[in-house]
Enzyme design. Structure first.
Site, PDB file in Angstrom:
ATOM      1  N   SER A 133       0.870  -1.186   0.000  1.00 41.82           N
ATOM      2  CA  SER A 133       0.000   0.000   0.000  1.00 41.82           C
ATOM      3  C   SER A 133       0.897   1.222   0.000  1.00 41.82           C
ATOM      4  O   SER A 133       2.059   1.158   0.419  1.00 41.82           O
ATOM      5  CB  SER A 133      -0.865   0.028   1.264  1.00 41.82           C
ATOM      6  OG  SER A 133      -1.522   1.279   1.383  1.00 41.82           O
ATOM      7  N   TYR A 146      -2.448   0.243  10.566  1.00 47.38           N
ATOM      8  CA  TYR A 146      -2.334  -0.181   9.165  1.00 47.38           C
ATOM      9  C   TYR A 146      -0.958   0.183   8.626  1.00 47.38           C
ATOM     10  O   TYR A 146      -0.316  -0.619   7.944  1.00 47.38           O
ATOM     11  CB  TYR A 146      -3.447   0.481   8.349  1.00 47.38           C
ATOM     12  CG  TYR A 146      -3.547   0.006   6.918  1.00 47.38           C
ATOM     13  CD1 TYR A 146      -3.725  -1.343   6.615  1.00 47.38           C
ATOM     14  CD2 TYR A 146      -3.483   0.910   5.858  1.00 47.38           C
ATOM     15  CE1 TYR A 146      -3.834  -1.780   5.291  1.00 47.38           C
ATOM     16  CE2 TYR A 146      -3.604   0.493   4.539  1.00 47.38           C
ATOM     17  CZ  TYR A 146      -3.774  -0.855   4.255  1.00 47.38           C
ATOM     18  OH  TYR A 146      -3.880  -1.276   2.946  1.00 47.38           O
TER      19      TYR A 146
HETATM   20  P1  NAP Z   1     -11.423  -5.929  -0.058  1.00 51.49           P
HETATM   21  O1  NAP Z   1     -12.345  -5.721  -1.196  1.00 51.49           O
HETATM   22  O2  NAP Z   1     -11.920  -5.728   1.323  1.00 51.49           O
HETATM   23  O3  NAP Z   1     -10.765  -7.378  -0.192  1.00 51.49           O
HETATM   24  C1  NAP Z   1     -10.036  -7.973   0.840  1.00 51.49           C
HETATM   25  C2  NAP Z   1      -9.879  -9.448   0.519  1.00 51.49           C
HETATM   26  O4  NAP Z   1      -9.073 -10.060   1.538  1.00 51.49           O
HETATM   27  C3  NAP Z   1     -11.209 -10.178   0.494  1.00 51.49           C
HETATM   28  O5  NAP Z   1     -11.234 -11.075  -0.585  1.00 51.49           O
HETATM   29  C4  NAP Z   1     -11.221 -10.940   1.812  1.00 51.49           C
HETATM   30  O6  NAP Z   1     -11.936 -12.157   1.659  1.00 51.49           O
HETATM   31  C5  NAP Z   1      -9.728 -11.232   1.971  1.00 51.49           C
HETATM   32  N1  NAP Z   1      -9.394 -11.549   3.347  1.00 51.49           N
HETATM   33  C6  NAP Z   1      -9.546 -10.767   4.437  1.00 51.49           C
HETATM   34  N2  NAP Z   1      -9.158 -11.437   5.536  1.00 51.49           N
HETATM   35  C7  NAP Z   1      -8.757 -12.661   5.116  1.00 51.49           C
HETATM   36  C8  NAP Z   1      -8.260 -13.815   5.780  1.00 51.49           C
HETATM   37  N3  NAP Z   1      -8.115 -13.833   7.101  1.00 51.49           N
HETATM   38  N4  NAP Z   1      -7.940 -14.902   5.035  1.00 51.49           N
HETATM   39  C9  NAP Z   1      -8.108 -14.893   3.701  1.00 51.49           C
HETATM   40  N5  NAP Z   1      -8.576 -13.837   3.010  1.00 51.49           N
HETATM   41  C10 NAP Z   1      -8.895 -12.731   3.723  1.00 51.49           C
HETATM   42  O7  NAP Z   1     -10.163  -4.942  -0.175  1.00 51.49           O
HETATM   43  P2  NAP Z   1      -9.042  -4.731  -1.315  1.00 51.49           P
HETATM   44  O8  NAP Z   1      -8.917  -3.279  -1.509  1.00 51.49           O
HETATM   45  O9  NAP Z   1      -9.287  -5.565  -2.505  1.00 51.49           O
HETATM   46  O10 NAP Z   1      -7.765  -5.218  -0.513  1.00 51.49           O
HETATM   47  C11 NAP Z   1      -6.830  -6.121  -1.051  1.00 51.49           C
HETATM   48  C12 NAP Z   1      -5.428  -5.728  -0.602  1.00 51.49           C
HETATM   49  O11 NAP Z   1      -5.102  -4.454  -1.125  1.00 51.49           O
HETATM   50  C13 NAP Z   1      -5.251  -5.616   0.916  1.00 51.49           C
HETATM   51  O12 NAP Z   1      -3.995  -6.171   1.269  1.00 51.49           O
HETATM   52  C14 NAP Z   1      -5.260  -4.108   1.153  1.00 51.49           C
HETATM   53  O13 NAP Z   1      -4.550  -3.765   2.317  1.00 51.49           O
HETATM   54  C15 NAP Z   1      -4.568  -3.649  -0.112  1.00 51.49           C
HETATM   55  N6  NAP Z   1      -4.771  -2.240  -0.471  1.00 51.49           N
HETATM   56  C16 NAP Z   1      -6.013  -1.758  -0.721  1.00 51.49           C
HETATM   57  C17 NAP Z   1      -6.158  -0.415  -1.061  1.00 51.49           C
HETATM   58  C18 NAP Z   1      -7.495   0.205  -1.338  1.00 51.49           C
HETATM   59  O14 NAP Z   1      -7.611   1.440  -1.355  1.00 51.49           O
HETATM   60  N7  NAP Z   1      -8.538  -0.569  -1.596  1.00 51.49           N
HETATM   61  C19 NAP Z   1      -5.037   0.411  -1.158  1.00 51.49           C
HETATM   62  C20 NAP Z   1      -3.794  -0.119  -0.916  1.00 51.49           C
HETATM   63  C21 NAP Z   1      -3.660  -1.453  -0.583  1.00 51.49           C
HETATM   64  P3  NAP Z   1     -12.835 -12.879   2.758  1.00 51.49           P
HETATM   65  O15 NAP Z   1     -13.433 -11.788   3.614  1.00 51.49           O
HETATM   66  O16 NAP Z   1     -13.837 -13.630   1.947  1.00 51.49           O
HETATM   67  O17 NAP Z   1     -11.897 -13.770   3.490  1.00 51.49           O
END
Ligand code: NAP
Length: 245
Positions: A133, A146
């Site tokens: 991130s 975070y």
């Molecule tokens: P999201 O839509 O909330 O997706 C998060 C994913 O992680 C979901 O598929 C969730 O699936 C899975 N997850 C959560 N806890 C888990 C666990 N204990 N075991 C296995 N899977 C788990 O958010 P996203 O934005 O796509 O996030 C993906 C990554 O990108 C994360 O690492 C986040 O920190 C990073 N990121 C996001 C942003 C942003 O602005 N969106 C920016 C920078 C970085 P289940 O709940 O079904 O397990």
């Protein structure tokens, strides 16, 4: 090297960046194995993409072992499962939330990588991708837990790259800024209006934009290691500086 014969494992494949990466890599000819906790969502994605899916909780060592034991070979691991919980200041930090952020973002990534490392190396051209991130370099008020977790992910990734130098493994970190996924909804405890306000008046990145970065990094020739990609929306210049119309 033909992409058609390569297997890519994607964690957190049930929504957002992980779902988009599963869809994109499947379209690009990878054999994709997606894991997450919400099986109903995974099954729908499997039907639509042909990806293989299995339940996975990266915070549970048993679940990680069961999931990875069921995978015969692995060329690419996308450590995407993660997220933020809350926006409390350090003075009000909740041990529970900090622990959960550390468990899923840091230890989840370490566990998955350690478990699949022998298979990644055996492939002769393994690749570990970490979704970090902008919070892995750019601290902000309310970002404490975070930030700490994503800084740790960065340290893990840098150490892995150094320790694997000379072995057939590439290591890439992708650091997105604001991406419109369920991230803010999860972070803000399901408060949909507050989550929507995060993206008010600006054009954020989409999950497909990040999947595009993953797909590009993992399809460079084997001697090319993309160490880092930092990718922000045009309307965002730092973790906290955005332009709203
Ligand atoms: P999201 O839509 O909330 O997706 C998060 C994913 O992680 C979901 O598929 C969730 O699936 C899975 N997850 C959560 N806890 C888990 C666990 N204990 N075991 C296995 N899977 C788990 O958010 P996203 O934005 O796509 O996030 C993906 C990554 O990108 C994360 O690492 C986040 O920190 C990073 N990121 C996001 C942003 C942003 O602005 N969106 C920016 C920078 C970085 P289940 O709940 O079904 O397990």
């Amino acid at each position: 090297m033909s992409a058609a014969r390569r297997t890519a494992v994607v964690t957190g494949a049930s929504s957002g960046i992980g779902e988009a990466t599963t869809r994109r890599l499947a379209t690009d000819g990878f054999s994709v194995v997606g894991g997450a906790r919400r099986l109903d969502r995974l099954e729908k994605i499997a039907e639509e993409t042909g990806a293989r899916v299995m339940g996975l909780d990266v915070t549970d060592p048993e679940s990680v072992l069961e999931f990875t034991a069921a995978i015969d070979s692995c060329d690419v691991l996308v450590n995407n499962a993660g997220g933020a919980f809350g926006v409390e200041s350090v003075s009000e930090a909740s041990d529970d939330r900090w622990q959960r952020m550390y468990e899923v973002n840091v230890l989840g990534t370490v566990r998955m990588t350690r478990a699949l490392l022998p298979k990644l190396l055996a492939s002769g051209n393994g690749h570990v991708v970490v979704i970090g991130s902008v919070a892995s370099t750019d601290t902000y008020v309310g970002g404490g837990g975070y930030n700490a977790a994503k800084f740790a992910v960065r340290a893990f990734r840098e150490v892995l790259r150094k320790e694997m130098l000379g072995r057939p493994l590439r290591v890439t970190q992708i650091d997105p800024g604001l991406v419109h996924t369920e991230f803010s909804l999860v972070r803000l405890d399901g408060d949909a209006p507050a989550a929507a306000r995060v993206y008010d008046g600006l054009t954020p990145l989409t999950a497909a934009d990040i999947a595009d970065c993953v797909a590009w990094a993992v399809t460079r020739p084997p001697h090319v290691n993309i160490d880092e990609i930092k990718v922000l929306a045009r309307d965002q210049s730092t973790a906290t500086t955005v332009f709203r119309r």
